[in-house]
Design an enzyme around this catalytic site. Structure first.
Site, mmCIF file in Angstrom:
data_model
loop_
_atom_site.group_PDB
_atom_site.id
_atom_site.type_symbol
_atom_site.label_atom_id
_atom_site.label_comp_id
_atom_site.label_asym_id
_atom_site.label_seq_id
_atom_site.Cartn_x
_atom_site.Cartn_y
_atom_site.Cartn_z
ATOM 1 N N SER A 25 4.712 9.107 -7.658
ATOM 2 C CA SER A 25 4.799 7.657 -7.471
ATOM 3 C C SER A 25 4.660 7.275 -5.993
ATOM 4 O O SER A 25 4.416 6.125 -5.667
ATOM 5 C CB SER A 25 6.110 7.116 -8.031
ATOM 6 O OG SER A 25 7.219 7.707 -7.381
ATOM 7 N N CYS A 26 4.800 8.260 -5.104
ATOM 8 C CA CYS A 26 4.608 8.008 -3.673
ATOM 9 C C CYS A 26 3.143 7.683 -3.389
ATOM 10 O O CYS A 26 2.262 8.046 -4.172
ATOM 11 C CB CYS A 26 5.004 9.227 -2.854
ATOM 12 S SG CYS A 26 6.755 9.637 -2.910
#
Length: 160
Positions: A25-26
């Site tokens: 998700s980064c």
């Protein structure tokens, strides 16, 4: 040079390469100044800091943990190194929805939206992106020529 969670790194040599491993998700914000060699990367973890500081274990000026702060810090870092942020190539990679848990917000999607907003607020244009989906990614940015290699967790590779 490895860019870990929440870090910002600058590369000044044609031999340098910036790498962010295992982006889920980064989001990696990758910047290359064609007048360099000058490249920078922030490994953004969350869309917004809760207290306006949010440096975590890094010094505030080198923290790229939060999208709402990372772009301003990248612009300053690039400018301080003699770069031209308005002429640089800005690319986003990551922001996948890797954990599909009911009730869990799509953090990756929020990270991407927050970064797009921050770039727009600074008058900066995204030149390429590989965001979303469900697979993690590893990204490598060459300071020599700005080549950005994206390798997906499913084995696909592409150059941005």
């Amino acid at each position: 040079m490895t860019v870990n969670l929440g870090e910002i790194r600058l590369a000044r040599s044609t031999a340098d390469e910036l790498v962010a491993f295992g982006l889920g998700s980064c989001v990696a914000v990758c910047v290359w100044d064609p007048n360099g060699p000058l490249a920078a990367m922030a490994h953004v973890v969350l869309p917004r800091s809760s207290n306006g500081h949010g440096a975590g274990s890094h010094s505030p000026e080198l923290s790229g943990k939060y999208a709402d702060q990372a772009i301003a810090r990248l612009v300053k870092l690039l400018s301080d190194a003699g770069g031209a942020p308005m002429q640089a190539q800005w690319k986003l990679v990551g922001g996948a929805h890797v954990l599909q848990v009911p009730g869990l917000p799509p953090i990756g999607e929020h990270n991407v939206m927050a970064l797009r907003d921050a770039l727009r607020q600074h008058g900066l244009r995204i030149t390429a992106e590989d965001v979303g989906g469900h697979a993690g990614r590893t990204v490598r940015l060459s300071a020599a020529d700005g080549t950005l290699l994206v390798r997906s967790a499913n084995g696909d590779e592409r150059v941005l």
